[in-house]
Design a protein around this motif. Structure first.
Motif, PDB file in Angstrom:
ATOM      1  N   GLU A 193      42.598  93.022  55.160  1.00 55.72           N
ATOM      2  CA  GLU A 193      43.708  93.971  55.076  1.00 55.72           C
ATOM      3  C   GLU A 193      45.063  93.256  55.110  1.00 55.72           C
ATOM      4  N   PHE A 194      45.059  91.975  55.504  1.00 55.12           N
ATOM      5  CA  PHE A 194      46.261  91.149  55.377  1.00 55.12           C
ATOM      6  C   PHE A 194      46.338  90.644  53.938  1.00 55.12           C
ATOM      7  N   ASP A 195      47.515  90.254  53.498  1.00 54.26           N
ATOM      8  CA  ASP A 195      47.680  89.735  52.143  1.00 54.26           C
ATOM      9  C   ASP A 195      47.124  88.325  52.011  1.00 54.26           C
ATOM     10  N   ILE A 196      47.297  87.529  53.071  1.00 54.67           N
ATOM     11  CA  ILE A 196      46.826  86.147  53.076  1.00 54.67           C
ATOM     12  C   ILE A 196      46.159  85.844  54.407  1.00 54.67           C
ATOM     13  N   ASN A 197      45.047  85.117  54.363  1.00 53.82           N
ATOM     14  CA  ASN A 197      44.400  84.613  55.568  1.00 53.82           C
ATOM     15  C   ASN A 197      44.467  83.088  55.538  1.00 53.82           C
ATOM     16  N   ILE A 198      44.963  82.491  56.593  1.00 50.98           N
ATOM     17  CA  ILE A 198      45.022  81.031  56.668  1.00 50.98           C
ATOM     18  C   ILE A 198      44.409  80.577  57.987  1.00 50.98           C
ATOM     19  N   GLY A 199      43.992  79.303  58.045  1.00 54.32           N
ATOM     20  CA  GLY A 199      43.503  78.738  59.287  1.00 54.32           C
ATOM     21  C   GLY A 199      44.667  78.333  60.170  1.00 54.32           C
ATOM     22  N   ARG A 200      44.352  77.699  61.273  1.00 56.23           N
ATOM     23  CA  ARG A 200      45.400  77.287  62.209  1.00 56.23           C
ATOM     24  C   ARG A 200      46.040  75.963  61.780  1.00 56.23           C
ATOM     25  N   ASN A 201      46.186  75.832  60.488  1.00 57.22           N
ATOM     26  CA  ASN A 201      46.872  74.693  59.894  1.00 57.22           C
ATOM     27  C   ASN A 201      47.695  75.242  58.734  1.00 57.22           C
ATOM     28  N   TRP A 202      49.009  75.248  58.911  1.00 55.52           N
ATOM     29  CA  TRP A 202      49.896  75.878  57.942  1.00 55.52           C
ATOM     30  C   TRP A 202      50.177  74.985  56.735  1.00 55.52           C
ATOM     31  N   ARG A 203      49.642  73.780  56.714  1.00 59.20           N
ATOM     32  CA  ARG A 203      49.961  72.857  55.637  1.00 59.20           C
ATOM     33  C   ARG A 203      49.449  73.350  54.282  1.00 59.20           C
ATOM     34  N   GLY A 204      48.290  74.010  54.304  1.00 61.38           N
ATOM     35  CA  GLY A 204      47.734  74.523  53.057  1.00 61.38           C
ATOM     36  C   GLY A 204      48.665  75.526  52.399  1.00 61.38           C
ATOM     37  N   LEU A 205      49.238  76.421  53.200  1.00 59.29           N
ATOM     38  CA  LEU A 205      50.177  77.416  52.679  1.00 59.29           C
ATOM     39  C   LEU A 205      51.424  76.727  52.135  1.00 59.29           C
ATOM     40  N   GLN A 206      51.877  75.701  52.850  1.00 62.34           N
ATOM     41  CA  GLN A 206      53.047  74.961  52.391  1.00 62.34           C
ATOM     42  C   GLN A 206      52.768  74.247  51.067  1.00 62.34           C
ATOM     43  N   GLU A 207      51.558  73.729  50.899  1.00 57.92           N
ATOM     44  CA  GLU A 207      51.188  73.043  49.662  1.00 57.92           C
ATOM     45  C   GLU A 207      51.167  74.019  48.487  1.00 57.92           C
ATOM     46  N   ILE A 208      50.702  75.247  48.754  1.00 53.93           N
ATOM     47  CA  ILE A 208      50.689  76.269  47.689  1.00 53.93           C
ATOM     48  C   ILE A 208      52.119  76.597  47.277  1.00 53.93           C
ATOM     49  N   ILE A 209      52.994  76.751  48.267  1.00 52.44           N
ATOM     50  CA  ILE A 209      54.399  77.044  47.981  1.00 52.44           C
ATOM     51  C   ILE A 209      55.027  75.918  47.165  1.00 52.44           C
ATOM     52  N   ASN A 210      54.641  74.681  47.489  1.00 52.54           N
ATOM     53  CA  ASN A 210      55.199  73.515  46.783  1.00 52.54           C
ATOM     54  C   ASN A 210      54.576  73.293  45.404  1.00 52.54           C
ATOM     55  N   GLY A 211      53.583  74.153  45.055  1.00 54.14           N
ATOM     56  CA  GLY A 211      52.954  74.014  43.742  1.00 54.14           C
ATOM     57  C   GLY A 211      51.963  72.878  43.656  1.00 54.14           C
ATOM     58  N   GLU A 212      51.393  72.461  44.798  1.00 52.32           N
ATOM     59  CA  GLU A 212      50.449  71.356  44.805  1.00 52.32           C
ATOM     60  C   GLU A 212      49.049  71.805  44.477  1.00 52.32           C
ATOM     61  N   TYR A 213      48.839  73.135  44.378  1.00 50.70           N
ATOM     62  CA  TYR A 213      47.524  73.667  43.990  1.00 50.70           C
ATOM     63  C   TYR A 213      47.690  74.518  42.744  1.00 50.70           C
TER      64      TYR A 213
ATOM     65  N   VAL B 111      43.833  82.694  61.359  1.00 49.87           N
ATOM     66  CA  VAL B 111      42.491  82.868  61.914  1.00 49.87           C
ATOM     67  C   VAL B 111      41.937  81.568  62.491  1.00 49.87           C
ATOM     68  N   LYS B 112      41.121  81.724  63.533  1.00 47.43           N
ATOM     69  CA  LYS B 112      40.468  80.579  64.162  1.00 47.43           C
ATOM     70  C   LYS B 112      39.345  80.058  63.288  1.00 47.43           C
ATOM     71  N   ASN B 113      38.605  80.971  62.673  1.00 46.88           N
ATOM     72  CA  ASN B 113      37.512  80.586  61.782  1.00 46.88           C
ATOM     73  C   ASN B 113      37.282  81.680  60.755  1.00 46.88           C
ATOM     74  N   ILE B 114      36.386  81.437  59.818  1.00 45.17           N
ATOM     75  CA  ILE B 114      36.180  82.347  58.694  1.00 45.17           C
ATOM     76  C   ILE B 114      35.696  83.729  59.139  1.00 45.17           C
ATOM     77  N   LYS B 115      35.053  83.809  60.308  1.00 45.62           N
ATOM     78  CA  LYS B 115      34.570  85.093  60.809  1.00 45.62           C
ATOM     79  C   LYS B 115      35.716  86.023  61.201  1.00 45.62           C
ATOM     80  N   LYS B 116      36.896  85.461  61.410  1.00 47.60           N
ATOM     81  CA  LYS B 116      38.046  86.245  61.855  1.00 47.60           C
ATOM     82  C   LYS B 116      38.909  86.738  60.688  1.00 47.60           C
ATOM     83  N   ILE B 117      38.485  86.471  59.456  1.00 47.23           N
ATOM     84  CA  ILE B 117      39.274  86.888  58.297  1.00 47.23           C
ATOM     85  C   ILE B 117      39.411  88.413  58.275  1.00 47.23           C
ATOM     86  N   ASN B 118      40.620  88.860  58.018  1.00 50.91           N
ATOM     87  CA  ASN B 118      40.906  90.285  57.904  1.00 50.91           C
ATOM     88  C   ASN B 118      41.496  90.528  56.519  1.00 50.91           C
TER      89      ASN B 118
END
Length: 203
Positions: free
Chosen positions: A183-203, A174-181
């Motif tokens: 019905e998807f399992d995960i919503n992320i911004g246009r920066n994939w690093r956060g998802l990668q950090e979750i996968i790496n167990g950094e959160y 999503v471009k911004n929080i207003k675009k969150i859907n």
């Protein structure tokens, strides 16, 4: 591809070449009128906008053939973290197929297929869910991850979840929080690093 893993290369190329061909300007004017007409009828013009692109590609094929694709510049258009995320999948699931499904033409999309090491690319796909149907039939995957930014991408997720697979993860970019859907399992911004950090167990 466009606005999911990179700042829309299709839109950038069309804008760059828009004023070089008078017919392109006419196409733009007609397209605006179609959108206005669709809005007045109460139709889903946002979804129907893709029909405009479907008309554009064959009409201006010769112009698009002249487009020079610079891999270095295209690399700069990638969203932060997307390369690392896909590299992680490649290293940890080497047998997993990585497939690019996009509405844009092969000339624009192919460099991204190369840059991100996708195994396959399907271009000018305006009914993306059909590709998912064929993928499930051909590969019979146990798991599938689908990332996109539109209702049509959500259709791919729904199609996969109806298929005979154990798990499907739908990621909405999503471009911004207003675009969150939701019905998807995960919503992320246009920066994939956060998802990668979750996968790496950094959160």
């Amino acid at each position: 591809l466009d606005d999911s893993i990179a700042n829309s290369p299709t839109r950038a190329i069309v804008k760059k070449n828009f004023f070089y061909n008078p017919m392109t300007i006419l196409w733009g004017a007609v397209s605006v009128l179609r959108i206005v007409k669709s809005i007045r009828k109460g139709e889903n013009w946002w979804k129907d906008r893709f029909k405009i692109w479907k008309d554009y590609f064959p009409r201006f094929e010769k112009d698009l053939e002249k487009v020079v694709i610079d891999l270095e510049k295209e690399n700069e258009r990638l969203y932060p973290g997307i390369r690392e995320f896909l590299d992680y999948l490649y290293e940890n699931s080497p047998n997993q197929k990585r497939i690019l499904v996009t509405r844009t033409i092969k000339r624009i999309g192919k460099p991204y297929q190369q840059l991100l090491r996708f195994n396959q690319g399907f271009y000018e796909q305006f009914e993306k869910y059909r590709i998912i149907e064929s993928i499930i039939k051909e590969y019979q995957p146990k798991m599938i991850t689908i990332a996109g930014d539109s209702e049509e991408d959500k259709e791919m997720v729904d199609t996969a979840k109806r298929g005979n697979i154990k798990y499907c993860l739908g990621i909405n970019v999503v471009k911004n929080i207003k675009k969150i859907n939701e019905e998807f399992d995960i919503n992320i911004g246009r920066n994939w690093r956060g998802l990668q950090e979750i996968i790496n167990g950094e959160y």
